[in-house]
Design an enzyme around this catalytic site. Structure first.
Site, mmCIF file in Angstrom:
data_model
loop_
_atom_site.group_PDB
_atom_site.id
_atom_site.type_symbol
_atom_site.label_atom_id
_atom_site.label_comp_id
_atom_site.label_asym_id
_atom_site.label_seq_id
_atom_site.Cartn_x
_atom_site.Cartn_y
_atom_site.Cartn_z
ATOM 1 C CG HIS A 113 -4.711 -7.267 5.538
ATOM 2 N ND1 HIS A 113 -3.847 -6.902 6.474
ATOM 3 C CD2 HIS A 113 -4.891 -6.585 4.791
ATOM 4 C CE1 HIS A 113 -4.643 -5.460 7.097
ATOM 5 N NE2 HIS A 113 -5.418 -5.659 5.599
ATOM 6 C CG ASP A 171 -12.342 -6.716 4.128
ATOM 7 O OD1 ASP A 171 -11.561 -7.151 4.083
ATOM 8 O OD2 ASP A 171 -13.489 -6.625 4.363
ATOM 9 C CB ILE A 172 -15.608 -8.892 7.668
ATOM 10 C CG1 ILE A 172 -17.435 -9.153 9.006
ATOM 11 C CG2 ILE A 172 -15.900 -7.401 8.661
ATOM 12 C CD1 ILE A 172 -16.716 -9.615 11.122
ATOM 13 C CG ASN A 202 -4.537 -0.908 2.183
ATOM 14 O OD1 ASN A 202 -4.500 -0.504 1.279
ATOM 15 N ND2 ASN A 202 -6.089 -0.879 2.750
#
Ligand code: 5GP
Ligand code: ZN
Length: 114
Positions: free
Chosen positions: A100, A30-31, A87
């Protein structure tokens, strides 16, 4: 989906720190990590939300979970513990509308989530 961020990552049009890839899924860092380990597991095929994944694709969902547990093992989380989160829709915190799972680990988490 031409404009979808995660489709672009899956097509390698946008760079990502890819940790695992096969015919069906991609796992990458994750960024904006929310924990020392924060890996995203995505299907290469575009599905906006979990609501859009049909019963025929249950094998894909199962595969994503197994890739997540494999990543957990590679990150040394199998004994320490980890959280696997999806989510669904904005009220739950979804900001990228391509299915995701978040694999989070390396710190203690509280419950209930915020
Ligand atoms: P969501 O909020 O939809 O559950 O999760 C989307 C996640 O994608 C967020 O944790 C966010 O940091 C991550 N993200 C957004 N843009 C990028 C990007 O360009 N590259 C990577 N690697 N992660 C991204
Ligand atoms: Zn997409």
């Amino acid at each position: 989906m031409a404009d979808c961020l995660f489709c672009k990552i899956a097509r390698k049009e946008i760079p990502a720190d890819v940790l695992y890839e096969d015919r069906l899924v991609l796992a990458f860092s994750d960024i904006n990590p929310q924990a020392p380990v924060h890996v995203l597991i995505i299907p290469k095929a575009h599905h906006e939300t979990l609501n859009d994944v049909s019963a025929e694709e249950q094998q894909l969902l199962g595969h994503m979970v197994l890739v997540a547990t494999k990543m957990a093992g590679e990150k040394g989380l199998k004994e320490k513990g980890y959280r696997l989160v999806a989510n669904c829709l904005a009220s739950a915190g979804q900001s990228v509308f391509h299915v995701h799972f978040h694999l989070l680990g390396g710190r203690t988490f509280t419950w209930p989530p915020g």
